[in-house]
Design a protein around this motif. Structure first.
Motif, PDB file in Angstrom:
ATOM      1  N   LEU A  86      80.353   8.201  81.057  1.00  0.00           N
ATOM      2  CA  LEU A  86      80.462   7.460  79.797  1.00  0.00           C
ATOM      3  C   LEU A  86      81.891   7.056  79.418  1.00  0.00           C
ATOM      4  O   LEU A  86      82.109   5.900  79.051  1.00  0.00           O
ATOM      5  N   PRO A  87      82.889   7.941  79.484  1.00  0.00           N
ATOM      6  CA  PRO A  87      84.238   7.485  79.130  1.00  0.00           C
ATOM      7  C   PRO A  87      84.735   6.352  80.019  1.00  0.00           C
ATOM      8  O   PRO A  87      85.373   5.417  79.538  1.00  0.00           O
ATOM      9  N   ALA A  88      84.426   6.416  81.311  1.00  0.00           N
ATOM     10  CA  ALA A  88      84.848   5.357  82.227  1.00  0.00           C
ATOM     11  C   ALA A  88      84.157   4.046  81.891  1.00  0.00           C
ATOM     12  O   ALA A  88      84.780   2.976  81.902  1.00  0.00           O
ATOM     13  N   ALA A  89      82.884   4.113  81.570  1.00  0.00           N
ATOM     14  CA  ALA A  89      82.147   2.902  81.216  1.00  0.00           C
ATOM     15  C   ALA A  89      82.682   2.298  79.921  1.00  0.00           C
ATOM     16  O   ALA A  89      82.851   1.080  79.816  1.00  0.00           O
ATOM     17  N   ILE A  90      82.977   3.130  78.939  1.00  0.00           N
ATOM     18  CA  ILE A  90      83.518   2.639  77.674  1.00  0.00           C
ATOM     19  C   ILE A  90      84.902   2.032  77.892  1.00  0.00           C
ATOM     20  O   ILE A  90      85.211   0.958  77.378  1.00  0.00           O
ATOM     21  N   TYR A  91      85.724   2.709  78.694  1.00  0.00           N
ATOM     22  CA  TYR A  91      87.057   2.181  78.954  1.00  0.00           C
ATOM     23  C   TYR A  91      86.982   0.832  79.661  1.00  0.00           C
ATOM     24  O   TYR A  91      87.653  -0.125  79.264  1.00  0.00           O
ATOM     25  N   LEU A  92      86.188   0.739  80.713  1.00  0.00           N
ATOM     26  CA  LEU A  92      86.141  -0.494  81.502  1.00  0.00           C
ATOM     27  C   LEU A  92      85.481  -1.646  80.743  1.00  0.00           C
ATOM     28  O   LEU A  92      85.851  -2.807  80.930  1.00  0.00           O
ATOM     29  N   ALA A  93      84.527  -1.348  79.884  1.00  0.00           N
ATOM     30  CA  ALA A  93      83.812  -2.417  79.179  1.00  0.00           C
ATOM     31  C   ALA A  93      84.495  -2.832  77.875  1.00  0.00           C
ATOM     32  O   ALA A  93      84.441  -4.004  77.503  1.00  0.00           O
ATOM     33  N   ASP A  94      85.147  -1.912  77.182  1.00  0.00           N
ATOM     34  CA  ASP A  94      85.678  -2.213  75.859  1.00  0.00           C
ATOM     35  C   ASP A  94      87.203  -2.174  75.793  1.00  0.00           C
ATOM     36  O   ASP A  94      87.829  -3.103  75.295  1.00  0.00           O
ATOM     37  N   VAL A  95      87.796  -1.124  76.297  1.00  0.00           N
ATOM     38  CA  VAL A  95      89.224  -0.920  76.127  1.00  0.00           C
ATOM     39  C   VAL A  95      90.037  -1.780  77.092  1.00  0.00           C
ATOM     40  O   VAL A  95      90.988  -2.451  76.688  1.00  0.00           O
ATOM     41  N   LYS A  96      89.682  -1.783  78.357  1.00  0.00           N
ATOM     42  CA  LYS A  96      90.469  -2.500  79.362  1.00  0.00           C
ATOM     43  C   LYS A  96      90.634  -3.987  79.045  1.00  0.00           C
ATOM     44  O   LYS A  96      91.765  -4.493  79.128  1.00  0.00           O
ATOM     45  N   PRO A  97      89.580  -4.721  78.679  1.00  0.00           N
ATOM     46  CA  PRO A  97      89.792  -6.141  78.385  1.00  0.00           C
ATOM     47  C   PRO A  97      90.772  -6.383  77.228  1.00  0.00           C
ATOM     48  O   PRO A  97      91.556  -7.335  77.266  1.00  0.00           O
ATOM     49  N   GLU A  98      90.741  -5.534  76.228  1.00  0.00           N
ATOM     50  CA  GLU A  98      91.660  -5.699  75.105  1.00  0.00           C
ATOM     51  C   GLU A  98      93.084  -5.322  75.485  1.00  0.00           C
ATOM     52  O   GLU A  98      94.037  -5.968  75.062  1.00  0.00           O
ATOM     53  N   VAL A  99      93.236  -4.272  76.267  1.00  0.00           N
ATOM     54  CA  VAL A  99      94.564  -3.845  76.673  1.00  0.00           C
ATOM     55  C   VAL A  99      95.195  -4.884  77.597  1.00  0.00           C
ATOM     56  O   VAL A  99      96.396  -5.145  77.515  1.00  0.00           O
ATOM     57  N   ILE A 100      94.391  -5.496  78.450  1.00  0.00           N
ATOM     58  CA  ILE A 100      94.913  -6.540  79.340  1.00  0.00           C
ATOM     59  C   ILE A 100      95.474  -7.700  78.528  1.00  0.00           C
ATOM     60  O   ILE A 100      96.498  -8.287  78.891  1.00  0.00           O
ATOM     61  N   ARG A 101      94.815  -8.049  77.438  1.00  0.00           N
ATOM     62  CA  ARG A 101      95.299  -9.156  76.599  1.00  0.00           C
ATOM     63  C   ARG A 101      96.695  -8.899  76.064  1.00  0.00           C
ATOM     64  O   ARG A 101      97.458  -9.832  75.849  1.00  0.00           O
ATOM     65  N   PHE A 102      97.043  -7.641  75.830  1.00  0.00           N
ATOM     66  CA  PHE A 102      98.337  -7.304  75.249  1.00  0.00           C
ATOM     67  C   PHE A 102      99.316  -6.713  76.264  1.00  0.00           C
ATOM     68  O   PHE A 102     100.349  -6.189  75.886  1.00  0.00           O
ATOM     69  N   THR A 103      98.969  -6.782  77.538  1.00  0.00           N
ATOM     70  CA  THR A 103      99.877  -6.322  78.580  1.00  0.00           C
ATOM     71  C   THR A 103     100.824  -7.458  78.937  1.00  0.00           C
ATOM     72  O   THR A 103     100.377  -8.544  79.311  1.00  0.00           O
ATOM     73  N   PRO A 104     102.128  -7.241  78.810  1.00  0.00           N
ATOM     74  CA  PRO A 104     103.062  -8.321  79.149  1.00  0.00           C
ATOM     75  C   PRO A 104     103.045  -8.593  80.653  1.00  0.00           C
ATOM     76  O   PRO A 104     102.972  -7.673  81.460  1.00  0.00           O
ATOM     77  N   ARG A 105     103.099  -9.864  80.989  1.00  0.00           N
ATOM     78  CA  ARG A 105     103.122 -10.253  82.402  1.00  0.00           C
ATOM     79  C   ARG A 105     104.552 -10.499  82.826  1.00  0.00           C
ATOM     80  O   ARG A 105     105.365 -10.980  82.061  1.00  0.00           O
ATOM     81  N   ARG A 106     104.803 -10.201  84.074  1.00  0.00           N
ATOM     82  CA  ARG A 106     106.121 -10.491  84.635  1.00  0.00           C
ATOM     83  C   ARG A 106     106.197 -11.967  84.966  1.00  0.00           C
ATOM     84  O   ARG A 106     105.231 -12.543  85.463  1.00  0.00           O
ATOM     85  N   PRO A 107     107.312 -12.593  84.720  1.00  0.00           N
ATOM     86  CA  PRO A 107     107.426 -14.013  85.021  1.00  0.00           C
ATOM     87  C   PRO A 107     107.315 -14.280  86.520  1.00  0.00           C
ATOM     88  O   PRO A 107     107.821 -13.522  87.337  1.00  0.00           O
ATOM     89  N   GLY A 108     106.586 -15.338  86.824  1.00  0.00           N
ATOM     90  CA  GLY A 108     106.434 -15.729  88.224  1.00  0.00           C
ATOM     91  C   GLY A 108     105.318 -15.035  88.971  1.00  0.00           C
ATOM     92  O   GLY A 108     105.195 -15.203  90.174  1.00  0.00           O
ATOM     93  N   THR A 109     104.495 -14.217  88.290  1.00  0.00           N
ATOM     94  CA  THR A 109     103.431 -13.503  88.995  1.00  0.00           C
ATOM     95  C   THR A 109     102.111 -14.253  88.989  1.00  0.00           C
ATOM     96  O   THR A 109     101.233 -13.945  89.768  1.00  0.00           O
TER      97      THR A 109
END
Length: 117
Positions: A86-109
């Motif tokens: 359950l924690p893995a499913a919650i993380y992958l379905a709910d938390v990860k997409p939101e965290v990716i939105r706010f993860t800074p990207r390195r230039p040129g990647t």
């Protein structure tokens, strides 16, 4: 014969669940701590602790089986293994997409309008 097939399908499902737990834990470790707070999804330490506990209990709940005479698995009660996913499913379905939105990207990647063409 049918019982043996069911047994190995059951083991395969638990191994897939354990792989899912490890994947979620590895992904949570590589995300920056600030992205969790910005996304309003608790803290990185919270998710690491929950996912690590889930992976530990998922590993311990894989039913006992043997390959070429070598025994694997501990065989905790099976309900613990189901709850550990359950924690893995919650993380992958709910938390990860939101965290990716706010993860800074390195230039040129990337490629496209935000990265190099």
């Amino acid at each position: 014969m049918t019982g043996l097939i069911q047994y190995y399908v059951f083991i395969a499902l638990f191994l897939v669940g354990f792989a899912l737990e490890v994947w979620a834990l590895a992904d949570a470790l590589r995300r920056p701590a600030g992205a969790y707070v910005t996304a309003e999804k608790r803290t990185k330490q919270f998710w690491i602790a929950i996912l690590a506990a889930g992976a530990l209990f998922g590993y311990l709940s894989v039913p006992r089986f043997a390959i070429f005479g070598v025994a694997f698995g501990f065989g905790l009660p099976l309900l613990i293994g189901l709850i550990a996913v359950l924690p893995a499913a919650i993380y992958l379905a709910d938390v990860k997409p939101e965290v990716i939105r706010f993860t800074p990207r390195r230039p040129g990647t990337g490629s496209g309008p935000t990265g190099r063409w």
